[in-house]
Design an enzyme around this catalytic site. Structure first.
Site, PDB file in Angstrom:
ATOM      1  N   THR A 258      85.273   5.802   4.901  1.00 16.80           N
ATOM      2  CA  THR A 258      85.223   7.267   4.918  1.00 16.80           C
ATOM      3  C   THR A 258      86.557   7.856   5.348  1.00 16.80           C
ATOM      4  OG1 THR A 258      82.856   7.196   5.423  1.00 16.80           O
ATOM      5  CG2 THR A 258      84.012   9.270   5.846  1.00 16.80           C
TER       6      THR A 258
ATOM      7  N   GLU B 288      79.227  10.044  14.068  1.00 14.43           N
ATOM      8  CA  GLU B 288      80.009  10.262  12.856  1.00 14.43           C
ATOM      9  C   GLU B 288      81.496  10.445  13.171  1.00 14.43           C
ATOM     10  OE1 GLU B 288      78.374   9.118  10.550  1.00 14.43           O
ATOM     11  OE2 GLU B 288      77.819  10.754   9.194  1.00 14.43           O
TER      12      GLU B 288
END
Length: 310
Positions: A183, A131
């Site tokens: 993101t 991530e």
């Protein structure tokens, strides 16, 4: 352990934030999901192959599955390697935890091949490296439900403190407009400071949402699905967002909002019939805009990454 042994897993899509729970709440869904085949080999190193057409990097240093395995291998005292084949059904940039599925899926698969050396919390820590590569931040609100299943609360990242929340039956309607919201970009537009009155309202909603989940209180869940900090900023990146939210609630949805950083939008419903009606409302909005989109009617999944064959 047996070298050259392969395992196939399904890694589910996830919905992060759950409206008011930015970076701390998330849940897994029954579909869509990625499929991965992971092979343990005696020769050190990591090879990654993609069978989809998303153009993702195969260099382990630049692939979320690769850096996850690197973190795991750094904890081993024996030199081993992995071959990884990934077929992504969760489109990157969809807001449905595409990077988390790759990182969590490979962590669970590799751990199984190694004889379950690591517990779930450590697997989350390994996968958080993926991530960080994808978004620049080690957030766990997609990774954790992808590994644990169901609804999860991340009370703290450092140190990691994960709480699984027993979920009442919830149907999920998701629409994914075919635009991309990265993101990292969605994080960059967020306000660095918030008013105290907004923070207090947000805390109340988060507490109410968790209480509603634990008590299977659908009315409380509905009242608490409100975000006064993140959604007002991010929703400008998603065409038709306000109309979809209004029409979905009029169709009977408990509520919902942006899935992760978007552009996907999710709505929770108490019944399948309502969830299907919500899907129709979502489709009508984007059809009117001539915007290509995909929809899913699914459920909150009690399971995370699933082993489907060895």
């Amino acid at each position: 352990m047996r070298f050259e042994q392969s395992i196939k897993v399904k890694a589910p899509a996830t919905v992060a934030n759950m409206v008011c729970g930015f970076d701390i709440l998330g849940f897994a869904v029954a579909e869509p999901y990625d499929e991965m085949i992971v092979t343990l080999r005696e020769q050190p190193g990591i090879s990654i192959t993609h069978t989809d057409d998303h153009g993702l990097p195969t260099d382990p240093d630049n692939n979320v599955a690769g850096v996850t395995l690197q973190a795991m291998l750094s904890e081993l005292t024996i030199p081993v390697g992995f071959d990884v084949t990934i077929h992504k059904h969760i489109k990157p940039g969809s807001g449905l935890g595409s990077s988390a599925a790759s990182a969590a899926g490979v962590a669970v698969a590799a751990n199984h091949l190694l004889g379950e050396l690591f517990d779930k919390e450590l697997l989350v820590q390994f996968a958080m490296n993926g991530e960080k590569l994808a978004s620049g931040v080690k957030h766990a609100d997609n990774i954790t439900p992808c590994i644990y299943g169901g609804i999860t609360l991340i009370r703290s990242i450092f140190p990691l403190d994960i709480i699984s929340l027993p979920s009442p039956q919830l149907f999920v309607t998701i629409v994914h407009p075919q635009i991309e919201v990265k993101t990292a970009d969605a994080r960059s537009i967020l306000k660095k400071q918030v008013y105290l009155k907004d923070a207090i309202k947000q805390w109340g909603n988060i507490a109410g949402l968790v209480s509603g989940i634990l008590q299977s209180d659908y009315a409380l869940i509905s009242r608490s699905l409100e975000d006064v900090i993140i959604e007002p900023v991010r929703s400008i990146l998603i065409p038709g967002f306000d109309e979809i939210k209004e029409r979905s609630k009029s169709a009977g949805a408990l509520g919902g909002g942006i899935s992760g950083s978007g552009p996907s939008i999710f709505m929770l419903s108490q019944s399948l019939e309502t969830a299907v009606s919500v899907e129709q409302q979502m489709q009508q909005v984007f059809q009117k805009m001539n915007l290509l989109h995909y929809t899913y009617v699914t459920t909150v999944s009690s399971g995370g990454v699933q082993i489907v064959s060895e």
